[in-house]
Design a protein around this motif. Structure first.
Motif, PDB file in Angstrom:
ATOM      1  N   THR A  27       6.159 145.653 -22.912  1.00  0.00           N
ATOM      2  CA  THR A  27       5.314 145.134 -23.990  1.00  0.00           C
ATOM      3  C   THR A  27       4.195 144.269 -23.409  1.00  0.00           C
ATOM      4  N   HIS A 176      13.656 154.003 -28.924  1.00  0.00           N
ATOM      5  CA  HIS A 176      14.072 152.652 -28.524  1.00  0.00           C
ATOM      6  C   HIS A 176      15.305 152.260 -29.342  1.00  0.00           C
ATOM      7  N   ASN A 179      17.984 146.515 -26.902  1.00  0.00           N
ATOM      8  CA  ASN A 179      17.389 145.170 -26.941  1.00  0.00           C
ATOM      9  C   ASN A 179      17.379 144.473 -28.297  1.00  0.00           C
ATOM     10  N   TYR A 181      16.929 145.592 -31.354  1.00  0.00           N
ATOM     11  CA  TYR A 181      16.043 146.067 -32.419  1.00  0.00           C
ATOM     12  C   TYR A 181      16.826 146.955 -33.403  1.00  0.00           C
TER      13      TYR A 181
HETATM   14  C1  8OZ Z   1       9.251 141.656 -24.468  1.00  0.00           C
HETATM   15  C2  8OZ Z   1       8.524 141.081 -25.501  1.00  0.00           C
HETATM   16  C3  8OZ Z   1       8.468 141.690 -26.726  1.00  0.00           C
HETATM   17  C4  8OZ Z   1       9.141 142.883 -26.925  1.00  0.00           C
HETATM   18  C5  8OZ Z   1      11.962 144.975 -25.612  1.00  0.00           C
HETATM   19  C6  8OZ Z   1      10.020 145.733 -26.785  1.00  0.00           C
HETATM   20  O1  8OZ Z   1      12.601 144.035 -25.133  1.00  0.00           O
HETATM   21  C7  8OZ Z   1      10.592 144.749 -26.133  1.00  0.00           C
HETATM   22  C8  8OZ Z   1       9.885 143.460 -25.906  1.00  0.00           C
HETATM   23  C9  8OZ Z   1       9.926 142.838 -24.679  1.00  0.00           C
HETATM   24  O2  8OZ Z   1      12.453 146.106 -25.678  1.00  0.00           O
END
Ligand code: 8OZ
Length: 367
Positions: A27, A176, A179, A181
């Motif tokens: 990112t 994705h 992490n 999400y």
């Molecule tokens: C760092 C800052 C914001 C988002 C991830 C998409 O950790 C991210 C992310 C990483 O998968």
């Protein structure tokens, strides 16, 4: 000069990668108006085209899927046009590139959401932690639980985003599912308290991830679809599942049945220790029929060891690719690496983005 497996070609579905390094999704928060990739991204990715495979920064599939300011999307005509310039430049240099399809779920803020509504999640449980909006780190907003009736449109957003990705010239997409999400929020029992068919049992919690996968595969083909998971990361306030091994063994069996081209695994805590919690990654490797991409805190020695042992097919490097556009050449020749500057990771312009020197440029500057 290293002669390790890392520098041997690898056949990934219909494409042949020139080596086994992967640029991990990173990112960078530099999208321009309309959340279109920055014109500088064309140069940024092209500079790194000697990676076997590039995976783009996470790119939201819809406005609802956005959680941080200035991250690019893959849902509008303008965004597709912006990405096409990136894929053309990477292909012109002989590289290959997948786009990472992202929905943040609860890791968002009302200021980024359609009509300033609440971010959506499996359950209305707020994440402790911050996101970046309005040029500052801000507490994430309280989410609302997705209605059962909204799930088909959510899956449809992933399908359309995958279609858009192919139109933009990508070689494939990475779902994705890591992490903390949305898809991981559904999978873990710490963040999913639903009582319908998307909550409760492992089968139910894995359902959304597998349905999204099926929809994307149906649209663009399994040999152009990969996925990223992070079975035990604590990222984004997602407490580790009560039985991560059983959960992810089940998920990976389902992904393998879909014949996905790769499984990309963040081993350990994202950007942190690889051994934060016990987990048997070899079990995933054994279950998954496609390529296994190992990620998290790999250096050359560990990459070579893991590839030689057959524990992975490809190795993804994150931060080293930010600061070394010619990372592959540097690893191959045992050269020193540029150190990444954390202050320029997120937001800004060319500084810390397209201005890290290659070995040749560093040599020239020293003359
Ligand atoms: C760092 C800052 C914001 C988002 C991830 C998409 O950790 C991210 C992310 C990483 O998968």
């Amino acid at each position: 000069m290293s002669t390790s497996k890392l520098f041997e070609p690898y056949k990934l579905g219909p494409i042949t990668l020139s080596n086994r390094t992967v640029m991990a999704p990173l990112t960078r928060n530099r999208a321009i108006a309309g959340l279109v990739p920055n014109p500088l991204a064309v140069e940024y990715y092209a500079q790194r085209a000697s990676a076997g495979l590039l995976i783009t920064e996470a790119s939201q599939i819809s406005q609802q899927g956005q959680g941080y300011q200035d991250t690019p999307g893959i849902y509008s005509k303008e965004q597709i046009g912006g990405w096409k310039k990136v894929t053309d430049a990477v292909h012109a240099k002989g590289g290959h590139i997948f786009i990472q399809l992202w929905h943040v779920g609860r890791i968002s803020h009302t200021d980024l959401q359609p009509n300033n509504g609440k971010p959506v999640a499996p359950s209305a449980i707020r994440a402790k932690g911050k996101t970046y909006v309005n040029n500052t780190f801000t507490e994430t907003s309280e989410p609302r639980a997705l209605e059962l009736s909204e799930i088909p449109e959510l899956i449809e957003d992933y399908r359309v985003a995958a279609k858009n990705a192919i139109e933009a010239g990508f070689d494939g997409v990475e779902i994705h599912a890591a992490n903390g999400y949305l898809l991981e929020q559904f999978a873990r029992d710490s963040t999913n308290k639903r009582t319908d068919e998307y909550g409760g049992s492992i089968e139910n919690r894995a359902r959304l991830m597998l349905e999204v996968t099926k929809a994307v595969v149906k649209e663009i083909g399994a040999d152009r679809t990969g996925i990223r998971i992070s079975p035990v990361t604590p990222a984004n306030d997602a407490a580790i599942d009560s039985d991560p091994q059983k959960l992810f063994d089940y998920i990976v069996d389902g992904l393998s049945a879909e014949k996905l081209v790769y499984l990309h695994v963040v081993e350990g805590a994202t950007g942190g220790p690889r051994d934060n919690a016990p987990f048997d990654y070899a079990s995933l490797r054994k279950r998954f029929k496609g390529a296994y991409i190992g990620n998290n805190a790999y250096d050359l020695a560990l990459a070579e060891k893991v590839l030689a042992a057959g524990e992975a097919d490809l190795i993804a490097f994150g931060k080293p690719f930010i600061s070394n556009p010619d990372l592959v050449e540097r690893l191959k020749t045992g050269s020193a690496l540029n150190k990444p500057d954390q202050a320029t990771f997120y937001g800004g312009g060319a500084k810390g983005y397209t201005d890290y020197p290659t070995l040749a440029e560093a040599r020239q500057a020293a003359e």
